[in-house]
Design a protein around this motif. Structure first.
Motif, PDB file in Angstrom:
ATOM      1  N   PRO A  19       0.791  -1.237   0.000  1.00  0.00           N
ATOM      2  CA  PRO A  19       0.000   0.000   0.000  1.00  0.00           C
ATOM      3  C   PRO A  19       0.824   1.290   0.000  1.00  0.00           C
ATOM      4  O   PRO A  19       0.404   2.295  -0.570  1.00  0.00           O
ATOM      5  CB  PRO A  19      -0.832  -0.098   1.282  1.00  0.00           C
ATOM      6  N   SER A  20       2.019   1.284   0.614  1.00  0.00           N
ATOM      7  CA  SER A  20       2.785   2.526   0.745  1.00  0.00           C
ATOM      8  C   SER A  20       4.084   2.543  -0.058  1.00  0.00           C
ATOM      9  O   SER A  20       4.702   3.590  -0.196  1.00  0.00           O
ATOM     10  CB  SER A  20       3.149   2.748   2.209  1.00  0.00           C
ATOM     11  N   ASN A  21       4.531   1.383  -0.514  1.00  0.00           N
ATOM     12  CA  ASN A  21       5.804   1.221  -1.212  1.00  0.00           C
ATOM     13  C   ASN A  21       7.019   1.439  -0.297  1.00  0.00           C
ATOM     14  O   ASN A  21       8.137   1.599  -0.777  1.00  0.00           O
ATOM     15  CB  ASN A  21       5.888   2.106  -2.463  1.00  0.00           C
ATOM     16  N   GLU A  22       6.822   1.477   1.017  1.00  0.00           N
ATOM     17  CA  GLU A  22       7.939   1.566   1.969  1.00  0.00           C
ATOM     18  C   GLU A  22       8.705   0.246   1.955  1.00  0.00           C
ATOM     19  O   GLU A  22       8.121  -0.813   1.706  1.00  0.00           O
ATOM     20  CB  GLU A  22       7.429   1.859   3.386  1.00  0.00           C
ATOM     21  N   LYS A  23      10.005   0.314   2.262  1.00  0.00           N
ATOM     22  CA  LYS A  23      10.846  -0.879   2.177  1.00  0.00           C
ATOM     23  C   LYS A  23      11.571  -1.162   3.492  1.00  0.00           C
ATOM     24  O   LYS A  23      11.938  -0.242   4.218  1.00  0.00           O
ATOM     25  CB  LYS A  23      11.885  -0.701   1.074  1.00  0.00           C
ATOM     26  N   ILE A  24      11.773  -2.448   3.744  1.00  0.00           N
ATOM     27  CA  ILE A  24      12.577  -2.916   4.870  1.00  0.00           C
ATOM     28  C   ILE A  24      13.550  -3.954   4.329  1.00  0.00           C
ATOM     29  O   ILE A  24      13.155  -4.876   3.618  1.00  0.00           O
ATOM     30  CB  ILE A  24      11.713  -3.573   5.964  1.00  0.00           C
ATOM     31  N   VAL A  25      14.819  -3.793   4.690  1.00  0.00           N
ATOM     32  CA  VAL A  25      15.832  -4.764   4.308  1.00  0.00           C
ATOM     33  C   VAL A  25      16.176  -5.594   5.545  1.00  0.00           C
ATOM     34  O   VAL A  25      16.280  -5.053   6.648  1.00  0.00           O
ATOM     35  CB  VAL A  25      17.096  -4.056   3.769  1.00  0.00           C
ATOM     36  N   THR A  26      16.313  -6.905   5.368  1.00  0.00           N
ATOM     37  CA  THR A  26      16.787  -7.757   6.454  1.00  0.00           C
ATOM     38  C   THR A  26      18.095  -8.400   6.043  1.00  0.00           C
ATOM     39  O   THR A  26      18.387  -8.565   4.850  1.00  0.00           O
ATOM     40  CB  THR A  26      15.787  -8.876   6.820  1.00  0.00           C
ATOM     41  N   ASP A  27      18.853  -8.758   7.058  1.00  0.00           N
ATOM     42  CA  ASP A  27      20.132  -9.428   6.850  1.00  0.00           C
ATOM     43  C   ASP A  27      20.249 -10.486   7.937  1.00  0.00           C
ATOM     44  O   ASP A  27      19.812 -10.265   9.068  1.00  0.00           O
ATOM     45  CB  ASP A  27      21.263  -8.407   6.975  1.00  0.00           C
ATOM     46  N   ALA A  28      20.818 -11.612   7.613  1.00  0.00           N
ATOM     47  CA  ALA A  28      21.064 -12.624   8.636  1.00  0.00           C
ATOM     48  C   ALA A  28      22.060 -12.059   9.650  1.00  0.00           C
ATOM     49  O   ALA A  28      22.976 -11.319   9.294  1.00  0.00           O
ATOM     50  CB  ALA A  28      21.614 -13.901   8.017  1.00  0.00           C
ATOM     51  N   PRO A  29      21.883 -12.405  10.930  1.00  0.00           N
ATOM     52  CA  PRO A  29      22.819 -11.897  11.937  1.00  0.00           C
ATOM     53  C   PRO A  29      24.191 -12.565  11.829  1.00  0.00           C
ATOM     54  O   PRO A  29      24.323 -13.642  11.245  1.00  0.00           O
ATOM     55  CB  PRO A  29      22.141 -12.256  13.259  1.00  0.00           C
ATOM     56  N   LYS A  30      25.187 -11.922  12.397  1.00  0.00           N
ATOM     57  CA  LYS A  30      26.556 -12.446  12.343  1.00  0.00           C
ATOM     58  C   LYS A  30      26.657 -13.838  12.946  1.00  0.00           C
ATOM     59  O   LYS A  30      27.424 -14.657  12.472  1.00  0.00           O
ATOM     60  CB  LYS A  30      27.523 -11.497  13.051  1.00  0.00           C
ATOM     61  N   ASP A  31      25.869 -14.104  13.993  1.00  0.00           N
ATOM     62  CA  ASP A  31      25.947 -15.417  14.636  1.00  0.00           C
ATOM     63  C   ASP A  31      25.175 -16.499  13.878  1.00  0.00           C
ATOM     64  O   ASP A  31      25.066 -17.627  14.335  1.00  0.00           O
ATOM     65  CB  ASP A  31      25.496 -15.350  16.098  1.00  0.00           C
ATOM     66  N   ASN A  32      24.628 -16.125  12.717  1.00  0.00           N
ATOM     67  CA  ASN A  32      23.920 -17.106  11.891  1.00  0.00           C
ATOM     68  C   ASN A  32      24.296 -16.934  10.421  1.00  0.00           C
ATOM     69  O   ASN A  32      23.449 -16.852   9.547  1.00  0.00           O
ATOM     70  CB  ASN A  32      22.410 -17.009  12.102  1.00  0.00           C
ATOM     71  N   ASN A  33      25.587 -16.802  10.164  1.00  0.00           N
ATOM     72  CA  ASN A  33      26.150 -16.778   8.809  1.00  0.00           C
ATOM     73  C   ASN A  33      25.960 -15.487   8.041  1.00  0.00           C
ATOM     74  O   ASN A  33      26.261 -15.431   6.854  1.00  0.00           O
ATOM     75  CB  ASN A  33      25.617 -17.955   7.970  1.00  0.00           C
ATOM     76  N   GLY A  34      25.433 -14.450   8.678  1.00  0.00           N
ATOM     77  CA  GLY A  34      25.174 -13.207   7.957  1.00  0.00           C
ATOM     78  C   GLY A  34      26.169 -12.112   8.281  1.00  0.00           C
ATOM     79  O   GLY A  34      27.117 -12.298   9.038  1.00  0.00           O
ATOM     80  N   LYS A  35      25.907 -10.958   7.707  1.00  0.00           N
ATOM     81  CA  LYS A  35      26.747  -9.788   7.935  1.00  0.00           C
ATOM     82  C   LYS A  35      26.242  -8.940   9.104  1.00  0.00           C
ATOM     83  O   LYS A  35      26.967  -8.093   9.619  1.00  0.00           O
ATOM     84  CB  LYS A  35      26.804  -8.925   6.674  1.00  0.00           C
ATOM     85  N   GLU A  37      24.136  -6.491   9.002  1.00  0.00           N
ATOM     86  CA  GLU A  37      24.138  -5.087   8.595  1.00  0.00           C
ATOM     87  C   GLU A  37      22.742  -4.464   8.552  1.00  0.00           C
ATOM     88  O   GLU A  37      22.593  -3.303   8.176  1.00  0.00           O
ATOM     89  CB  GLU A  37      24.802  -4.954   7.226  1.00  0.00           C
ATOM     90  N   ALA A  38      21.726  -5.223   8.927  1.00  0.00           N
ATOM     91  CA  ALA A  38      20.349  -4.725   8.952  1.00  0.00           C
ATOM     92  C   ALA A  38      19.591  -5.558   9.980  1.00  0.00           C
ATOM     93  O   ALA A  38      20.123  -6.514  10.540  1.00  0.00           O
ATOM     94  CB  ALA A  38      19.710  -4.852   7.562  1.00  0.00           C
ATOM     95  N   PHE A  39      18.347  -5.196  10.219  1.00  0.00           N
ATOM     96  CA  PHE A  39      17.498  -6.016  11.088  1.00  0.00           C
ATOM     97  C   PHE A  39      17.499  -7.445  10.554  1.00  0.00           C
ATOM     98  O   PHE A  39      17.439  -7.657   9.340  1.00  0.00           O
ATOM     99  CB  PHE A  39      16.047  -5.528  11.058  1.00  0.00           C
ATOM    100  N   SER A  40      17.530  -8.410  11.452  1.00  0.00           N
ATOM    101  CA  SER A  40      17.286  -9.793  11.042  1.00  0.00           C
ATOM    102  C   SER A  40      15.772 -10.022  11.101  1.00  0.00           C
ATOM    103  O   SER A  40      15.047  -9.241  11.726  1.00  0.00           O
ATOM    104  CB  SER A  40      17.992 -10.765  11.994  1.00  0.00           C
ATOM    105  N   PRO A  41      15.280 -11.077  10.476  1.00  0.00           N
ATOM    106  CA  PRO A  41      13.841 -11.351  10.583  1.00  0.00           C
ATOM    107  C   PRO A  41      13.377 -11.478  12.034  1.00  0.00           C
ATOM    108  O   PRO A  41      12.304 -10.973  12.387  1.00  0.00           O
ATOM    109  CB  PRO A  41      13.680 -12.656   9.803  1.00  0.00           C
ATOM    110  N   THR A  42      14.188 -12.095  12.898  1.00  0.00           N
ATOM    111  CA  THR A  42      13.761 -12.223  14.296  1.00  0.00           C
ATOM    112  C   THR A  42      13.861 -10.883  15.035  1.00  0.00           C
ATOM    113  O   THR A  42      13.091 -10.637  15.966  1.00  0.00           O
ATOM    114  CB  THR A  42      14.567 -13.315  15.032  1.00  0.00           C
ATOM    115  N   ASP A  43      14.765 -10.000  14.615  1.00  0.00           N
ATOM    116  CA  ASP A  43      14.789  -8.638  15.166  1.00  0.00           C
ATOM    117  C   ASP A  43      13.465  -7.935  14.870  1.00  0.00           C
ATOM    118  O   ASP A  43      12.931  -7.206  15.712  1.00  0.00           O
ATOM    119  CB  ASP A  43      15.902  -7.792  14.544  1.00  0.00           C
TER     120      ASP A  43
END
Length: 134
Positions: A19-35, A37-43
């Protein structure tokens, strides 16, 4: 549809609110193979609980004429393993203005019954505290 999610590669996603075209980026956390650098899905799950609380108490505050402006919250997500999952969400709501006991009771009861709180699995401990100024 509520949103569209695209996998961008490297354990990163982009969600677009239709509805708004707003965006959210997620990134895997460092303790789960990610960088990390953004909210994780569980965050986002943990943050959603706090956002929901502030939103519903914002609604009731308008009705009871309590000024919620500058009220803040902080969130801590606690993960478990086997299986990896959220085991506890700690939310601290810090009010900017005091209130009488009746108003506090209305606001706190509303907060504890927000839709996200009622949607989370009962095994996830919700540790919600309210800090009122003197």
């Amino acid at each position: 549809m509520t949103s569209k999610i695209t996998y961008l590669g490297n354990l990163r996603t982009e969600s677009v609110h239709i509805p708004s075209n707003e965006k959210i980026v997620t990134d895997a956390p460092k303790d789960n193979n990610g960088k990390g650098e953004a909210f994780s899905p569980t965050d986002l799950v943990a943050s959603s609980l706090s956002s929901c609380i502030l939103t519903v108490i914002g609604i009731v505050s308008k009705k009871i004429k309590y000024d919620l402006t500058n009220t803040k919250s902080s969130v801590k997500k606690i993960m478990g393993d086997k299986p990896r999952r959220i085991v506890e969400i700690v939310v601290k709501i810090e009010f900017s203005k005091t209130a009488d006991s009746k108003t506090k009771k209305i606001i706190e009861k509303t907060a504890l019954n927000c839709p996200v709180a009622k949607s989370l699995h009962p095994d996830i401990k919700q540790n919600i505290s309210f800090v009122w100024p003197n």
